[in-house]
Structure formats: C-alpha cells, structure tokens
Design a protein around this motif. Structure first.
Motif, PDB file in Angstrom:
ATOM      1  N   ILE A 100       4.613  -5.806  -3.135  1.00 30.27           N
ATOM      2  CA  ILE A 100       5.390  -4.532  -3.002  1.00 30.27           C
ATOM      3  C   ILE A 100       6.081  -4.370  -4.442  1.00 30.27           C
ATOM      4  CG2 ILE A 100       7.637  -3.576  -2.111  1.00 30.27           C
ATOM      5  CD1 ILE A 100       6.757  -4.875   0.703  1.00 30.27           C
ATOM      6  N   SER A 101       6.753  -5.801  -5.056  1.00 27.05           N
ATOM      7  CA  SER A 101       7.362  -5.521  -6.283  1.00 27.05           C
ATOM      8  C   SER A 101       6.315  -5.035  -7.423  1.00 27.05           C
ATOM      9  CB  SER A 101       8.094  -7.022  -6.700  1.00 27.05           C
ATOM     10  OG  SER A 101       8.894  -7.326  -5.761  1.00 27.05           O
ATOM     11  N   TRP A 102       4.933  -5.577  -7.365  1.00 28.65           N
ATOM     12  CA  TRP A 102       3.991  -5.219  -8.199  1.00 28.65           C
ATOM     13  C   TRP A 102       3.981  -3.568  -8.160  1.00 28.65           C
ATOM     14  CZ3 TRP A 102      -0.394  -9.284  -7.284  1.00 28.65           C
ATOM     15  CH2 TRP A 102       0.107 -10.400  -7.488  1.00 28.65           C
ATOM     16  N   ALA A 103       3.764  -2.991  -7.182  1.00 26.31           N
ATOM     17  CA  ALA A 103       3.909  -1.463  -6.831  1.00 26.31           C
ATOM     18  C   ALA A 103       5.040  -0.783  -7.302  1.00 26.31           C
ATOM     19  CB  ALA A 103       3.340  -1.350  -5.447  1.00 26.31           C
ATOM     20  N   ALA A 104       6.135  -1.483  -7.096  1.00 25.30           N
ATOM     21  CA  ALA A 104       7.361  -0.631  -7.347  1.00 25.30           C
ATOM     22  C   ALA A 104       7.610  -0.774  -8.964  1.00 25.30           C
ATOM     23  CB  ALA A 104       8.536  -1.477  -6.377  1.00 25.30           C
ATOM     24  N   ARG A 142       0.902  -1.244  -0.013  1.00 34.75           N
ATOM     25  CA  ARG A 142       0.016  -0.093   0.146  1.00 34.75           C
ATOM     26  C   ARG A 142       0.813   1.192   0.250  1.00 34.75           C
ATOM     27  NH1 ARG A 142      -4.901   0.799   4.055  1.00 34.75           N
ATOM     28  NH2 ARG A 142      -5.894  -0.552   2.589  1.00 34.75           N
ATOM     29  N   ALA A 143       1.744   1.286   0.754  1.00 35.99           N
ATOM     30  CA  ALA A 143       2.754   2.357   0.841  1.00 35.99           C
ATOM     31  C   ALA A 143       3.514   2.528  -0.475  1.00 35.99           C
ATOM     32  CB  ALA A 143       3.646   2.358   2.039  1.00 35.99           C
ATOM     33  N   GLN A 144       3.992   1.481  -0.908  1.00 35.63           N
ATOM     34  CA  GLN A 144       4.693   1.573  -2.235  1.00 35.63           C
ATOM     35  C   GLN A 144       4.104   2.070  -3.436  1.00 35.63           C
ATOM     36  OE1 GLN A 144       8.531   0.722  -3.626  1.00 35.63           O
ATOM     37  NE2 GLN A 144       7.441   2.382  -4.345  1.00 35.63           N
ATOM     38  N   ALA A 145       2.840   1.890  -3.483  1.00 39.47           N
ATOM     39  CA  ALA A 145       1.876   2.179  -4.527  1.00 39.47           C
ATOM     40  C   ALA A 145       1.685   3.882  -4.589  1.00 39.47           C
ATOM     41  CB  ALA A 145       0.458   1.651  -4.388  1.00 39.47           C
ATOM     42  N   THR A 146       2.246   4.581  -3.454  1.00 38.64           N
ATOM     43  CA  THR A 146       2.042   5.953  -3.355  1.00 38.64           C
ATOM     44  C   THR A 146       3.488   6.580  -3.268  1.00 38.64           C
ATOM     45  OG1 THR A 146       2.187   5.974  -0.706  1.00 38.64           O
ATOM     46  CG2 THR A 146       0.086   5.622  -1.804  1.00 38.64           C
ATOM     47  N   GLN A 147       4.563   5.911  -3.377  1.00 39.42           N
ATOM     48  CA  GLN A 147       5.834   6.337  -3.380  1.00 39.42           C
ATOM     49  C   GLN A 147       6.496   5.950  -4.739  1.00 39.42           C
ATOM     50  OE1 GLN A 147       6.919   3.648  -0.257  1.00 39.42           O
ATOM     51  NE2 GLN A 147       6.618   5.013   1.268  1.00 39.42           N
ATOM     52  N   PHE A 148       7.577   6.492  -5.100  1.00 40.68           N
ATOM     53  CA  PHE A 148       8.423   6.600  -6.092  1.00 40.68           C
ATOM     54  C   PHE A 148       8.976   5.361  -6.300  1.00 40.68           C
ATOM     55  CE2 PHE A 148      12.287   7.560  -8.919  1.00 40.68           C
ATOM     56  CZ  PHE A 148      11.348   8.453  -9.832  1.00 40.68           C
TER      57      PHE A 148
END
Length: 700
Positions: free
Chosen positions: A211-215, A157-163
């Motif tokens: 997390i990897s999907w979001a990164a 959830r955090a990574q989807a809002t971060q660079f």
C-alpha cells in the motif's frame, strides 16, 4: 484576536507552542536527518573569506583581479538592498522606491487582502472575502473504476488507482478550452503510523508495505473550474488520468545512463529503474511536462554498514549512510532496498524526473545530466539565445545551489515535433554549482543577523562548471562520476555551503531568481562553518530568502549579483530583515520552503516547520517598488500540516496540505487532526483551492 487584522498592524506571535517540525515528520520524511551529522564534511572555505585573505596578503589592487572573476558582468542588476528609510506613516520612502524598487514606477502591489493572523487551528484560515474547497484528497479516485476510499479496508490494488499520500508539489498544464487543466501532484512520503490502525513499525505486513509503495509517486488528474461556484473539480478522465508508483518503470537518459554504477541484478543495462519516491517540489516546463525532484531517498534503504568497499561507502555516506533496518522495512519484501545486496540501487535515486502528463503512455525519465543530490525542485527559464536553464537546490544543511544550461535550444510552438525536441533538452548540457561572495568585511558578519555597515547582505557570485556531456571540469572526477556523485564533485569544486536550499523560482516578469533557504540550526556550532554574508545567522532556525540577477539579465550567464530579500523570523527581533520595509507592518514568517509568482510579479512563499509557534502558511510579498518586503500572510494550514505547492493563478490559488495532524504522539489510533472531513475522521493530505468570493482576480 481577529483572524483578519487590519493592514498596518504587526501580527503577534503565539507563545508557549512547540517550535518547528515534529519528530514524527522527521522520522518518516527524512530519516531524522537533523539528528545526525550533516553529510557535508568538506572543508571548502567560504569564498568571501578567500577573497578577504587575498586582500589582506597582497593588497587591494591585486585582489581586484579575484573580485573581477566573481563579479564580472554583474552591474546589470540595478539598485542595491540598502535598508530603506520609512516615513512617519510607516510606508517606504524614496530610498526604498529608488533602491529596492530597481527604479520601476510604483503601481501598488495588487495584494488586496487583509493579512491572516498566526494561529494553531485545525482548519485552513483565509482572508475575509475568500472561499475554499478541497480539490482532491488521499484515497480519492484517480483512475476509472477506483473504489471509494475506506480507511479500514485499504488495499494496494485500490491505492494504485487512488490519489496518493502526502502530496507536495502541484503543477498545472492547460488543456484546450477554458478552465481545464492537467494537475500533477507528487506524493513525497508515507506516514504509516497515521495510515494504519495498530501499526507495528517493527513488523509491517507485506500488504501495508505494498500500500505504501502505491501511495508514493505521482498523480495526474484532469481538473475543471466551475465558473459559477469557483470550485476546482477533479474529473475521472480515461485518457489522461494516471498514477505513478514505486513500481512504475522509468528510463535513465543523459550522459550517465548505462553507467556501471547504475547496473543491478534486475537491470544489467543501467538504463531502466522502477519507481520514484522522496519527491519534493518540482516545476512545469515551457513544453508542458512536469519535473519532480527526488529528495530524501536515503532513508528508504537499509544496511549501509554491510558495504565493504571503502570508496562505495564514502559515496553513499555523502548522501546519508543508512544503517540497520529502514524505517518502513521495504528491504524485507524487495532486496533492492538492501544495500548489502544491491548497493547500486542507491545510485538510481536522487534525480530530477520528467513526466509528460499529455502522453499518459510515455515512460517517465530520470535526467542524469542534471546531477544527483537531494533535489528539492527544478524550475526552468529560457536564456536569451534559446537555451533552457534549470535551477535546483539541494535540501540539506551546508549543501549547494546548482543550475544546468542545455546545449540545445528550445523549439517554439506545441507541435509534436517541437515537443519531442524540447523533451530532449535536459539530456545534454553543462552542470554548474554556485559560489557566493559577500562584499562586507567578515568582522561585520557576527552571526547575530545584524546588518553590516552597507545596510545589506549582498555580494556577487559565479557559476562553477562541473561537467558538460562527457567532459569533467573537476579534478579527480570523470564526467560520469560528477553526475552520479555530484555532492562530492561540488565539494571539490569549492561551492558555497548554504542553509538548506529548497525551492528556486525565476520571476517571469523580471528574470530575477529567488531561492528559499529554510534553516540550519547547525551553522556556527563547534566544528561547523559559521555565519557568512549569504547565510548571516548562526543557529539559523527561521531561514531566509535569496534573490539574484544573472549578469546581463541572461539566465545562461556565469556570474551574478545577489542580495537577501528576507531574513525571516519575528519582525520584533533584531535579527530579521524584510527587504528594508517597515517591520511593524509585516507578518511573521519562518522556514520558507516553496516559492511561486503571481501575474503581477509578487513572490508567494509557503513554509515548512514554523519555528515561531503558528501553523505553517502561505505568504505573499512584493519584490519591487515601495512595498518591497511587505510580507502578508494569505492563509494558514491545519495543525501539524505543511504548506506545499503552491500554484498562483489569476482566479484561484492551490495549496497542497501535507501531513495534517502530524504531531508528536499522533497515530491512526490517536489522531491529532480531523481535517479535512471533520468529526472524528482521520486526517488526509489534500490539494485545496482558494478563490475570491466575488470571482475576482487574486492579485493585480
């Protein structure tokens, strides 16, 4: 050694250093592509050999008709690439000014910095008189409400809002007012062993996968330049800032949209797909959108051996058949990555995507009219009649260079109506692949890189039509098959096999086009194509830079004239060539990857996998006048990193520093770099701005 040696001195190489890209990078970025056979097993001959065979069999007069087809209309490219003579001072003389300079007056190159020396330091090194600062790094907030980055407490959830991770392409779209832009960065791949302590590559957790999907994907961030400090500062903008991930909805458009080959159990229409990954370089369009190329997508899939249909397996294999489990094990948490269950999902990647940063609610598009292959980049030039031309490279050993010419013409202005029209231009047109012909006897192209008797690697070329709309020009292929299985169609059409064509960029001042060909260690090996004039070295580990001019200076032309601007490597080596410039006066350069231009028309080149022992870097080289070919290194990136981007503005340069510390043996438990935060911190990919301390122009 001084980090900023005086101009006029060759920059020495570094001894006793591992050569090229690390195995860790190969593992995560391209699924160890170079450790496997190149997917191109076609036997299409080099066209220069075909022409010479015709000459030998039928005589020069009859062969002239063949040469005319390849070279018609190419006389517009003034001058040649004949090697220049140098005077006693080491500066190019009249031959270079009149030949390489294309008859243009000498105004100086405007590159007023002292070249940076090769090094292996864990920092960015720049010339004296320049400053630098990180703009944004992996994990920094992008969306409102994003938490501060905590390496040991990451969440999807955090990574989807971060660079995101491993930013590659970077593009700027101006916003109203001064010194304010929308910055778009894609996130090519993730290196999970460097992202998570104690990472078990055989058993990643579901949260690590998410997390990897979001990164992956793309970030859009508003950035502003502080005129006092020179820094470029990110802004948490509620309207424009955006994150695109593996789970973001995209739409297919163009002639192959809706194809049965694009339909899956999750999308019966073949018109909707989730996510983008493996995104390498890209381009900014004249209408203010950003293009991004999906490159090494095959390594994200698993179990290709489960495909039983021979035709399907042939088509998948041409892009690199995934066998067994994937590196990241995504198939354990989403069946679309398992080719045994969803073989068509594979066809839904390998496209050029278009993102509109000015409309954050818009659905990104995958353009089927531009063909499907391992897209390194996509850059736009407007033809004389207003049609738009897209240049594209397929980054694989022995693969090809392509271009697309739109059916429609560009609408001028930035009205909503004009922008919507222009956003449709890449949906319909003609797709071409390049065939290059050398003009020297094959006996003079011996694979060593020795210049032929005319003192140049040069020749002519033609663009071979593959498909236009619903019409195919390739025997045995429907138009739909051309777009979906473009590599196979280009094989059949007889395209020229190249040494990993990567970024391609037209010079905005002259219209000439430049392509980076990174390397090809397989050229000349047993059973592989040997040296050709366009790829003149066997075992090519340092790469070269190609220059061509379309007939009549028109981007829509179907013939062109080409030359090699640079044959990269150690200037002390006989197999290198620097546009005819005195090789004792240049910086060593290896593995060119991305290219860009400054306002003065100088070419800037970033490198990937330096085979000469130094960290990768950013280089500038004039392409006209007496300084043509004088390569100067502008910066180096930290150890283990790759130099991506770049963006060359009047007052600053942006580089994307990808995978810092990605050295064999590195992991989150054993970091090999502490850039950019220093101390004992984990390395973090980032975008960096560099500017002159006096706030002056970068070049001019």
């Amino acid at each position: 050694m001084s980090p900023n040696p005086k101009p006029g001195r060759i920059l020495p190489l570094l001894p006793n250093h591992p050569l090229g890209r690390s195995a860790l990078t190969c593992r995560y970025r391209c699924a160890n592509a170079c450790a496997h056979e190149a997917p191109n097993t076609s036997d299409n001959p080099y066209f220069g050999d075909v022409v010479r065979e015709v000459v030998n069999r039928r005589g020069l007069l009859k062969a002239g008709a063949v040469l005319a087809v390849a070279g018609a209309g190419t006389a517009a490219m003034a001058g040649t690439a004949a090697a220049a003579e140098t005077d006693a001072t080491g500066e190019a003389g009249d031959v270079q000014a009149n030949g390489h300079g294309h008859g243009r007056p000498d105004r100086g190159d405007g590159l007023n910095f002292d070249a940076v020396a090769p090094n292996t330091e864990d920092r960015i090194t720049t010339p004296a008189g320049y400053e630098q600062a990180v703009v944004i790094r992996w994990g920094d907030p992008v969306l409102p409400g994003a938490p501060a980055f905590d390496f040991d407490k990451q969440t999807a959830r955090a990574q989807a809002t971060q660079f995101g991770f491993n930013n590659d392409f970077c593009g700027l779209v101006p916003l109203p007012g001064n010194d304010r832009w929308l910055m778009g960065s894609n996130h090519e791949y993730t290196t999970e062993s460097s992202m998570f302590r104690g990472y078990d590559s055989n058993n990643p957790t579901e949260e690590q996968v998410r997390i990897s999907w979001a990164a992956h994907g793309f970030s859009v961030v508003v950035v502003e330049r502080d005129r006092r400090s020179g820094k470029l500062v990110p802004v948490i903008d509620r309207h424009y800032n955006r994150r695109i991930t593996v789970n973001t909805e995209f739409a297919f458009d163009g002639p192959a949209a809706g194809s049965d080959h694009l339909k899956t159990s999750a999308d019966r229409t073949g018109r909707k797909v989730f996510g983008t990954f493996g995104n390498c370089s890209g381009g900014v369009t004249p209408w203010g959108t950003i293009l991004s190329g999906e490159e090494n997508f095959n390594g994200y899939f698993a179990n290709g051996e489960a495909i039983t249909d021979a035709k399907v397996k042939e088509r998948v294999s041409r892009y690199g058949l995934p066998k067994g489990a994937s590196e990241r094990k995504w198939e354990r948490f989403d069946k679309r990555f398992d080719l045994g269950k969803e073989p068509n999902e594979f066809n839904r990647f390998g496209w050029v995507v278009e993102i509109d940063p000015q409309d954050p609610k818009s659905t990104p598009v995958k353009h089927t009219a531009l063909g499907r292959f391992k897209h390194e980049a996509c850059t736009i030039r407007v033809a004389k009649d207003g049609r738009v031309v897209a240049y594209m490279g397929d980054d694989e050993r022995f693969d090809y260079i392509y271009k697309f010419v739109s059916s429609g013409r560009i609408a001028r202005g930035n009205s909503r109506r004009a922008r919507e029209h222009n956003k449709s231009l890449l949906s319909d047109g003609t797709l071409y692949v390049a065939r290059f012909t050398g003009n020297s006897p094959q006996s003079e192209i011996d694979g060593t890189g020795k210049l032929p008797s005319d003192r140049a690697f040069d020749g002519t070329g033609e663009w071979i039509r593959l498909a236009s709309g619903k019409k195919s020009y390739v025997d045995g292929f429907t138009a739909e098959e051309v777009y979906l299985f473009t590599r196979l169609a280009a094989d059949k059409a007889g395209a020229t096999k190249m040494d990993r064509p990567e970024d391609i960029e037209p010079n905005p001042r002259t219209g000439r086009v430049y392509a980076a060909l990174t390397n090809n260690s397989d050229r000349g090996k047993a059973g592989k194509e040997g040296a050709t004039e366009i790829n003149p070295r066997n075992g090519n580990k340092n790469g070269h830079v190609l220059e061509w001019e379309e007939a009549g200076g028109d981007a829509a032309a179907t013939t062109f004239k080409w030359t090699l601007l640079l044959v990269c490597g150690d200037p002390n080596s006989a197999d290198t060539y620097f546009g005819g410039y005195d090789k004792s006066q240049v910086s060593p350069i290896s593995c060119p990857d991305n290219v860009a231009f400054d306002a003065a028309g100088n070419l800037w080149i970033s490198t990937d996998g330096n085979a000469l022992g130094s960290n990768d870097g950013l280089f500038a080289v004039p392409v006209e006048g007496r300084y043509r070919g004088r390569v100067k290194q502008f910066l180096t990136v930290p150890r283990g990193a790759e130099t991506c981007g770049p963006v060359i503005e009047d007052r600053f340069v942006l580089v994307s520093v990808q995978h810092p510390g990605e050295i064999d043996g590195a992991s989150a438990d054993n970091p090999k770099s502490h850039w950019p935060d220093g101390g004992t911190s984990q390395p973090r990919p980032a975008v960096v701005a560099v500017w002159r301390s006096d706030r002056g122009r970068i070049s001019g």
